[in-house]
Enzyme design. Structure first.
Site, PDB file in Angstrom:
ATOM      1  N   GLU A  87      14.656 -17.999  10.404  1.00 54.89           N
ATOM      2  CA  GLU A  87      16.199 -19.196  10.612  1.00 54.89           C
ATOM      3  C   GLU A  87      17.440 -18.657  11.053  1.00 54.89           C
ATOM      4  O   GLU A  87      16.906 -17.635  10.605  1.00 54.89           O
ATOM      5  CB  GLU A  87      16.203 -20.376   9.591  1.00 54.89           C
ATOM      6  CG  GLU A  87      16.172 -18.937   8.181  1.00 54.89           C
ATOM      7  CD  GLU A  87      17.140 -20.041   7.580  1.00 54.89           C
ATOM      8  OE1 GLU A  87      18.177 -20.119   7.642  1.00 54.89           O
ATOM      9  OE2 GLU A  87      16.762 -19.671   5.710  1.00 54.89           O
ATOM     10  N   LYS A 110      16.799 -22.017  -3.710  1.00 53.89           N
ATOM     11  CA  LYS A 110      18.012 -20.733  -4.186  1.00 53.89           C
ATOM     12  C   LYS A 110      17.648 -21.138  -5.439  1.00 53.89           C
ATOM     13  O   LYS A 110      18.283 -22.309  -5.727  1.00 53.89           O
ATOM     14  CB  LYS A 110      18.479 -21.256  -3.200  1.00 53.89           C
ATOM     15  CG  LYS A 110      19.175 -20.751  -1.984  1.00 53.89           C
ATOM     16  CD  LYS A 110      20.141 -20.620  -0.565  1.00 53.89           C
ATOM     17  CE  LYS A 110      20.133 -21.975  -0.837  1.00 53.89           C
ATOM     18  NZ  LYS A 110      19.275 -22.386   0.745  1.00 53.89           N
TER      19      LYS A 110
HETATM   20  N1  PSU Z   1      18.405 -18.562   2.466  1.00 52.50           N
HETATM   21  C1  PSU Z   1      18.869 -18.023   1.806  1.00 52.50           C
HETATM   22  N2  PSU Z   1      20.553 -17.836   2.414  1.00 52.50           N
HETATM   23  C2  PSU Z   1      20.785 -19.499   2.697  1.00 52.50           C
HETATM   24  C3  PSU Z   1      19.418 -20.432   3.559  1.00 52.50           C
HETATM   25  C4  PSU Z   1      18.425 -19.882   2.853  1.00 52.50           C
HETATM   26  O1  PSU Z   1      18.937 -17.073   1.467  1.00 52.50           O
HETATM   27  O2  PSU Z   1      21.139 -19.219   3.477  1.00 52.50           O
HETATM   28  C5  PSU Z   1      19.539 -21.436   3.978  1.00 52.50           C
HETATM   29  C6  PSU Z   1      18.421 -22.604   4.675  1.00 52.50           C
HETATM   30  O3  PSU Z   1      19.217 -22.788   5.951  1.00 52.50           O
HETATM   31  C7  PSU Z   1      18.936 -23.746   3.837  1.00 52.50           C
HETATM   32  C8  PSU Z   1      20.156 -23.980   3.509  1.00 52.50           C
HETATM   33  O4  PSU Z   1      17.938 -24.728   4.751  1.00 52.50           O
HETATM   34  O5  PSU Z   1      20.796 -22.587   3.142  1.00 52.50           O
HETATM   35  C9  PSU Z   1      20.006 -25.013   2.494  1.00 52.50           C
HETATM   36  O6  PSU Z   1      21.208 -25.118   2.743  1.00 52.50           O
HETATM   37  P1  PSU Z   1      21.275 -27.406   2.539  1.00 52.50           P
HETATM   38  O7  PSU Z   1      21.298 -26.814   0.513  1.00 52.50           O
HETATM   39  O8  PSU Z   1      22.555 -27.563   2.715  1.00 52.50           O
HETATM   40  O9  PSU Z   1      20.152 -28.001   2.817  1.00 52.50           O
END
Ligand code: PSU
Ligand code: MN
Length: 302
Positions: free
Chosen positions: A26, A158
């Site tokens: 990604e 996360k």
């Molecule tokens: N994993 C990481 N760092 C990130 C992300 C994932 O180690 O920044 C990103 C991914 O792209 C994931 C996003 O889809 O954070 C999630 O964001 P949100 O909570 O706004 O959906």
């Protein structure tokens, strides 16, 4: 699917046609998840690691409104260094294509694109999930996992999220959670969450056995392969809790909301931990790319 909205790199196209291993990566983590200059270094390292394991990396992003699968060097640099890169989730794809935007793709939108390009294995750091707090803020990563049959390699959700609620969501929506060399679901920077996995796998062949079974059954969800952060880079729970609480409080005070929440929290935790969480994040991203490449290789065996 309208072919002209996609730009599949010729290298990826021929690898897929020859049933050679490909790993999707990604780009939101590059553009919005890691600080400069570590973001560009990491993006390049992840591609190198996948290649060193004998697979082809397909970093995914939207450039000039095209859904790009496999980026050239200068395109990776653009994602990492330019200021006009939007964070695009699935809901934004039609807008980005319609309006010719440049943007980085989240786990959700990367899966959406990778699947339609014919890629079966995807590596990331931590998936999005159910956020803490009263507003039901649920990452689009979760519903995308529930409707996309591919292998997603990550280190759990996360740590900034409500991990028990995220775990329940996965269960409710029928997403099988694999512990790769572990007996509990990792918690991103830390290997411990106290939350269960559904099954343990200790090799790529173990994972592929489950993925093949899932395919034969016509199961339409992702197979979520969770891999603990390498031990030398993990951040201890006690240290983590303090900086996390402080980061969450600051996000609330500053009224950070929507797509800005995750990048804000990751950046604040990196600052407050003097880089410890950043090192953990990079280490787990690299390790996950390696594991995903090995799984992709196993999948390409006849
Ligand atoms: N994993 C990481 N760092 C990130 C992300 C994932 O180690 O920044 C990103 C991914 O792209 C994931 C996003 O889809 O954070 C999630 O964001 P949100 O909570 O706004 O959906
Ligand atoms: Mn959200």
């Amino acid at each position: 699917m309208s072919e002209n909205r996609f730009h599949i790199n010729p290298e990826i196209e021929s690898a897929l046609a020859a049933n050679q291993p490909v790993v999707a990566l990604e780009s939101t983590v590059i553009a919005h998840g890691l600080p400069r200059p570590q973001n560009l270094d990491t993006a390049q390292r992840l591609e190198q690691i996948v290649r060193a394991e004998g697979a082809t990396p397909a970093t995914i992003a939207v450039l000039g409104g095209k859904l790009c699968v496999g980026l050239e060097q200068d395109q990776v640099e653009r994602i990492a260094t330019s200021d006009d890169i939007k964070k695009l989730s699935t809901r934004d794809l039609a807008i980005a294509v319609g309006r010719g935007w440049n943007g980085a793709t989240t786990v959700a939108s990367t899966m959406w694109i990778a699947r339609r390009a014919g890629i079966d294995v995807f590596a990331t750091g931590g998936i999005g999930g159910v956020h803490r707090g009263v507003l039901p803020d649920v990452s689009a990563d979760l519903p995308e996992l529930a409707r996309t049959p591919m292998i997603v390699v990550c280190s759990g959700a996360k740590i900034v999220l409500d991990l028990p609620a995220t775990r329940e969501w996965l269960e409710t929506h029928g997403i099988t959670v694999v512990g790769y060399g572990c007996d509990e679901m990792p918690a991103f920077y830390s290997p411990k969450s106290g939350l269960p996995i559904d099954v343990r796998c200790d090799s790529p062949a173990d994972v592929i056995q489950l993925f093949r079974a899932q395919r034969e059954l016509g199961i339409e969800t992702a197979l979520l392969v969770t891999v603990p952060v390498p031990a030398e880079a993990e951040v201890l729970d006690e240290a983590l809790k303090k900086i996390l609480d402080r980061s969450l409080a600051e996000a609330e005070q500053s009224n950070v909301s929507g797509r800005d929440v995750t990048p804000f929290l990751l950046a604040r935790m990196a600052e407050l931990s003097e880089g410890a969480t950043l090192r953990a994040n990079i280490s787990l991203l690299e390790n996950n790319a390696r594991v995903a490449a090995r799984i992709a290789r196993e999948l390409s065996q006849p």
